[in-house]
Structures are given as C-alpha cells and as structure tokens.
Design a protein around this motif. Structure first.
Motif, PDB file in Angstrom:
ATOM      1  N   TYR A 209       0.852  -1.186   0.000  1.00  0.00           N
ATOM      2  CA  TYR A 209       0.000   0.000   0.000  1.00  0.00           C
ATOM      3  C   TYR A 209       0.891   1.239   0.000  1.00  0.00           C
ATOM      4  CZ  TYR A 209      -3.665  -3.260   1.433  1.00  0.00           C
ATOM      5  OH  TYR A 209      -4.551  -4.311   1.502  1.00  0.00           O
ATOM      6  N   ASN A 210       0.420   2.271  -0.653  1.00  0.00           N
ATOM      7  CA  ASN A 210       1.144   3.542  -0.658  1.00  0.00           C
ATOM      8  C   ASN A 210       0.679   4.394   0.521  1.00  0.00           C
ATOM      9  OD1 ASN A 210      -1.389   4.340  -1.451  1.00  0.00           O
ATOM     10  ND2 ASN A 210      -0.821   4.710  -3.597  1.00  0.00           N
ATOM     11  N   ALA A 211       1.148   5.623   0.550  1.00  0.00           N
ATOM     12  CA  ALA A 211       0.826   6.509   1.672  1.00  0.00           C
ATOM     13  C   ALA A 211      -0.664   6.819   1.754  1.00  0.00           C
ATOM     14  CB  ALA A 211       1.616   7.809   1.542  1.00  0.00           C
ATOM     15  N   ALA A 212      -1.352   6.791   0.620  1.00  0.00           N
ATOM     16  CA  ALA A 212      -2.793   7.078   0.608  1.00  0.00           C
ATOM     17  C   ALA A 212      -3.631   5.838   0.890  1.00  0.00           C
ATOM     18  CB  ALA A 212      -3.190   7.665  -0.744  1.00  0.00           C
ATOM     19  N   GLY A 213      -2.978   4.697   1.195  1.00  0.00           N
ATOM     20  CA  GLY A 213      -3.707   3.472   1.476  1.00  0.00           C
ATOM     21  C   GLY A 213      -4.216   2.765   0.246  1.00  0.00           C
ATOM     22  N   GLN A 214      -3.635   3.047  -0.919  1.00  0.00           N
ATOM     23  CA  GLN A 214      -4.067   2.452  -2.181  1.00  0.00           C
ATOM     24  C   GLN A 214      -3.146   1.291  -2.547  1.00  0.00           C
ATOM     25  OE1 GLN A 214      -6.755   3.535  -3.797  1.00  0.00           O
ATOM     26  NE2 GLN A 214      -6.612   2.131  -5.542  1.00  0.00           N
ATOM     27  N   LEU A 215      -3.718   0.184  -3.018  1.00  0.00           N
ATOM     28  CA  LEU A 215      -2.912  -0.943  -3.476  1.00  0.00           C
ATOM     29  C   LEU A 215      -2.114  -0.537  -4.707  1.00  0.00           C
ATOM     30  CD1 LEU A 215      -5.492  -3.863  -3.193  1.00  0.00           C
ATOM     31  CD2 LEU A 215      -3.340  -3.729  -1.963  1.00  0.00           C
ATOM     32  N   TYR A 216      -0.851  -0.978  -4.780  1.00  0.00           N
ATOM     33  CA  TYR A 216      -0.044  -0.681  -5.956  1.00  0.00           C
ATOM     34  C   TYR A 216       0.968  -1.797  -6.156  1.00  0.00           C
ATOM     35  CZ  TYR A 216       4.080   0.636  -3.205  1.00  0.00           C
ATOM     36  OH  TYR A 216       5.170   0.611  -2.376  1.00  0.00           O
ATOM     37  N   CYS A 217       1.461  -1.884  -7.397  1.00  0.00           N
ATOM     38  CA  CYS A 217       2.453  -2.896  -7.766  1.00  0.00           C
ATOM     39  C   CYS A 217       3.847  -2.383  -7.423  1.00  0.00           C
ATOM     40  CB  CYS A 217       2.355  -3.208  -9.261  1.00  0.00           C
ATOM     41  SG  CYS A 217       3.589  -4.384  -9.864  1.00  0.00           S
ATOM     42  N   ALA A 218       4.609  -3.191  -6.670  1.00  0.00           N
ATOM     43  CA  ALA A 218       5.952  -2.777  -6.269  1.00  0.00           C
ATOM     44  C   ALA A 218       6.932  -2.799  -7.431  1.00  0.00           C
ATOM     45  CB  ALA A 218       6.454  -3.692  -5.146  1.00  0.00           C
ATOM     46  N   ILE A 219       6.583  -3.440  -8.553  1.00  0.00           N
ATOM     47  CA  ILE A 219       7.494  -3.540  -9.694  1.00  0.00           C
ATOM     48  C   ILE A 219       7.368  -2.341 -10.621  1.00  0.00           C
ATOM     49  CG2 ILE A 219       8.146  -4.947 -11.683  1.00  0.00           C
ATOM     50  CD1 ILE A 219       7.090  -7.381 -10.194  1.00  0.00           C
ATOM     51  N   CYS A 220       6.136  -2.013 -10.990  1.00  0.00           N
ATOM     52  CA  CYS A 220       5.922  -0.923 -11.945  1.00  0.00           C
ATOM     53  C   CYS A 220       5.190   0.270 -11.342  1.00  0.00           C
ATOM     54  CB  CYS A 220       5.150  -1.418 -13.164  1.00  0.00           C
ATOM     55  SG  CYS A 220       3.497  -2.034 -12.793  1.00  0.00           S
ATOM     56  N   GLY A 221       4.690   0.152 -10.110  1.00  0.00           N
ATOM     57  CA  GLY A 221       4.043   1.268  -9.449  1.00  0.00           C
ATOM     58  C   GLY A 221       2.602   1.508  -9.846  1.00  0.00           C
ATOM     59  N   ARG A 222       1.988   0.629 -10.590  1.00  0.00           N
ATOM     60  CA  ARG A 222       0.603   0.820 -11.006  1.00  0.00           C
ATOM     61  C   ARG A 222      -0.347   0.607  -9.819  1.00  0.00           C
ATOM     62  NH1 ARG A 222      -2.506  -2.766 -15.687  1.00  0.00           N
ATOM     63  NH2 ARG A 222      -4.605  -1.909 -15.319  1.00  0.00           N
TER      64      ARG A 222
END
Length: 380
Positions: A345-358
C-alpha cells in the motif's frame, strides 16, 4: 419416371443454354501423384484442365463464374433456353452469392433475371448446408447445434429421462438420431479449434443430460466420455473426414469430387499473410494425429475394408491418449501450490504494484497483474 424424365429434359436445356458460354472456372488436375505434393502441377504434360460451369442436382442448378459479366451472360442464356423449352425460372428462389476475390474487394454490381434484380445474400442454405461467402462455418455450426437441440429436446421425456430404458439403449439412440443431425455434412468441413470446442461443448452437455450428471457432482469431461463409451467431438470428426477422404480417393478420375480434391485453380494466387484453412490442411492434421504417414495414406486408403479398420483403431488410440493427457493436466493443475502474493500500500492506502508502481482498486486485479509479471520474467 417423372423425376428421371425431368432430369433428362433439364440436362438438355442446360446443354442448349451453356453451349455458347466460353468462360468457365478452370481447374488444373493431376491425380497420379500425392495430394500434398504441389510440385505435381509443374509437369504440364501430365496435368489436364477441367472446366466447371454448373452443378446440377435434381431440378436445381448452381452457375459459377469468376466475373459478374460472364455470370450475367450465363443467366441470360439459361433464361432464353428455358423460355424456348417451356420452363420458367422462379426469380424469388434464385439468389446471388458473391465471394470476395483473393486480395481484392467485393464486386457490388447487381445480377438481373429478365430485367429484375436478384437478391444478393451472404449465406444460403443448399441441400441442408449453410454456404457462406467468406467460407466460414459460423452459420453452419450454429444451425447444426440448433437442429440437434430440437431433436434432443423432443426425446427428453420418452428416452433420456425414462427409467424403463437402459443406459446403453439411450446411448444407441443418441448415436442414431442426434449425432448424425449434429454432424450432417461434417465430412467436408474445414474446422478450426474454436469450432471443434463449440461442438464438443454441446456434445458433452447432451451426454451429461443422458447420464444425469449435474455440475454440482464435479465430474470431469473425461469421466463423462468414459461412462458413456463415446469419443469426443474431435475424434468423431476425424473418423468421418478420414473415411470420406478414402471414399473420394477411390472414385474414378473423371468424378468431380476427386478432380477438385486433386486440383488447383488455373488462375489466381493466394493472398499474402495468414491464409484461410484449407481442407488439405485439415486432412494433414488428422493424419498426423492418427500417426499415419502422409506419403502412405493414399496407398492404404485404396483398400476400403482395411482403411476403415485402421481408422477405427487409430482414432480409438488417439482418443485414449487425449483423455489420459487431459487427466494428467488436470491432476497437475490440482497439485500446483497456490501462489502467494504480498500486497503493498502507498501513503494514501491504495494498493499498488511494487514492480511498476501501477495502482489497483482491489486485490484481485493486483494478483492478476503480478502473475503477468511473473510469466513475463519466466519467458525472458
């Protein structure tokens, strides 16, 4: 005597009508060498030309031409001859079916019968089969499944759901009444894999209904075929087409089916790129699957009894191996460990891919995205 006399009478009408037509479809034919050997047409002294202008069946006639101008001349000549012999062509039953030329566009000009334009159609039902201008089986397979479904539904109460009939009897009825309707004229089909899967899906649905197997029972398709004692649709099609090819091969050389089977067009070239599937390609696929050498099949097919016996054994072995492969594949898939995913999860609590950041809205989409990354890395 009436049908025979009319056939003779109509043959005379056609001979009178088309004696002045000089632009038929030309085929280069050579039957003394292998059907897969394209170099046989280089020997000009052994190749003979066959002209195909019309195909007669009872009181129907199909006129063929490579241009609309020539076809209009044929129709006019036939119309005048019919008038002289006291016959009338029904314009409402006469249709025009155009096939796009190789690498060109479809001719949009109209065809006229006694100054009345004929209907231009994209598919036509002739002798029980649906013929399309794009040479596909989209309409034909849909029609075959619909007709078989009607017949299957009519026997539901009296046969399939009956407790007085044995399972073997129900399977015999299915083979005798449903399968021939489903595979009518299948000997001449050029089937792609999606077409086979569509037929196989309906075939298995019928067998599950006969065996009273529901989806909650979790019975695989391989077990359904074993319980019913029937082959899958691919094996049934393979057996029919190989038997038909042997029948055509044993015909006399002047017969139209054999001449077309061993011929190529005298003019024109195939369009560049991925060409459409040919009947010879389907035959080659079936022979390879049955472990029959491409250079020996014509010699083997000349003996009718041994050829049919060989096909029966080869198709049975092919179906047995196919079911075993499917069972192995299914067991491997069941034993495969479930993949583990680490969700970030990013700072906003959103799921994201650690490889490409999507970023993703749910875990399902992120898991599918991670699997795509892993497949790509394995390919690399």
């Amino acid at each position: 005597m009436a049908p025979t006399l009319f056939s003779i009478y109509f043959a005379v009408v056609m001979k009178d009508a088309l004696r002045s037509c000089k632009h038929p479809v030309q085929l280069n034919v050579r039957t003394d060498k292998g059907v897969f050997d394209l170099s046989r047409f280089k020997a000009k002294t052994k190749v003979w030309t066959m002209s195909v202008l019309e195909i007669l069946y009872a009181d129907d006639v199909c006129l063929m031409s490579d241009s609309m101008t020539n076809l209009q001349n044929y129709v006019d000549a036939l119309h005048h001859s019919c008038q002289r012999f006291g016959l009338v062509i029904n314009s409402s039953k006469t249709k025009l079916l155009k096939q796009p030329p190789r690498g060109g566009e479809l001719d949009r000009s109209a065809l006229y019968l006694s100054e009345e334009p004929l209907e231009d159609i994209s598919h036509f039902k002739y002798l029980g089969s649906n013929i399309r201008n794009d040479n596909t089986l989209v309409t034909e397979i849909t029609s075959r499944i619909a007709t078989a479904a009607v017949n299957f539904g009519r026997l539901t109460g009296r046969v399939w759901k009956s407790h007085d009939l044995k399972l073997e009897t129900k399977i015999y009825v299915y083979k005798a009444l449903i399968v021939p309707v489903l595979l009518y004229s299948a000997e001449t089909w050029c089937l792609y894999k999606p077409d086979v899967r569509k037929l196989d899906t309906y075939h298995l649905r019928c067998l599950r209904s006969i065996l009273n197997i529901k989806w909650q029972d979790r019975v695989p398709n391989t077990e359904v075929l074993r319980r019913s004692g029937m082959h899958g649709m691919e094996a049934l099609l393979m057996q029919r087409q190989l038997r038909w090819c042997g029948h055509v091969l044993r015909m006399e050389d002047h017969r139209l089916p054999k001449a077309v089977f061993f011929s190529e067009l005298a003019e024109g070239k195939r369009k560049q790129g991925g060409p459409h599937l040919r009947y010879k390609d389907v035959l080659k696929r079936h022979l390879t699957a049955c472990d029959i050498k491409l250079t020996k099949w014509e010699e083997l097919a000349m003996e009718r009894t041994s050829w049919r016996s060989r096909i029966f054994k080869k198709v049975k072995a092919f179906e047995k191996k196919r079911l075993e492969d499917q069972d192995t594949k299914r067991q491997t898939r069941k034993e495969r460990p479930k993949p583990s995913y680490s969700y970030t999860y990013n700072a906003a609590g959103q799921l994201y891919c650690a490889i490409c950041g999507r970023e993703f809205k749910n875990k399902f989409g992120l898991a599918s995205h991670i699997r795509a990354h892993r497949r790509r890395n394995n390919d690399i």
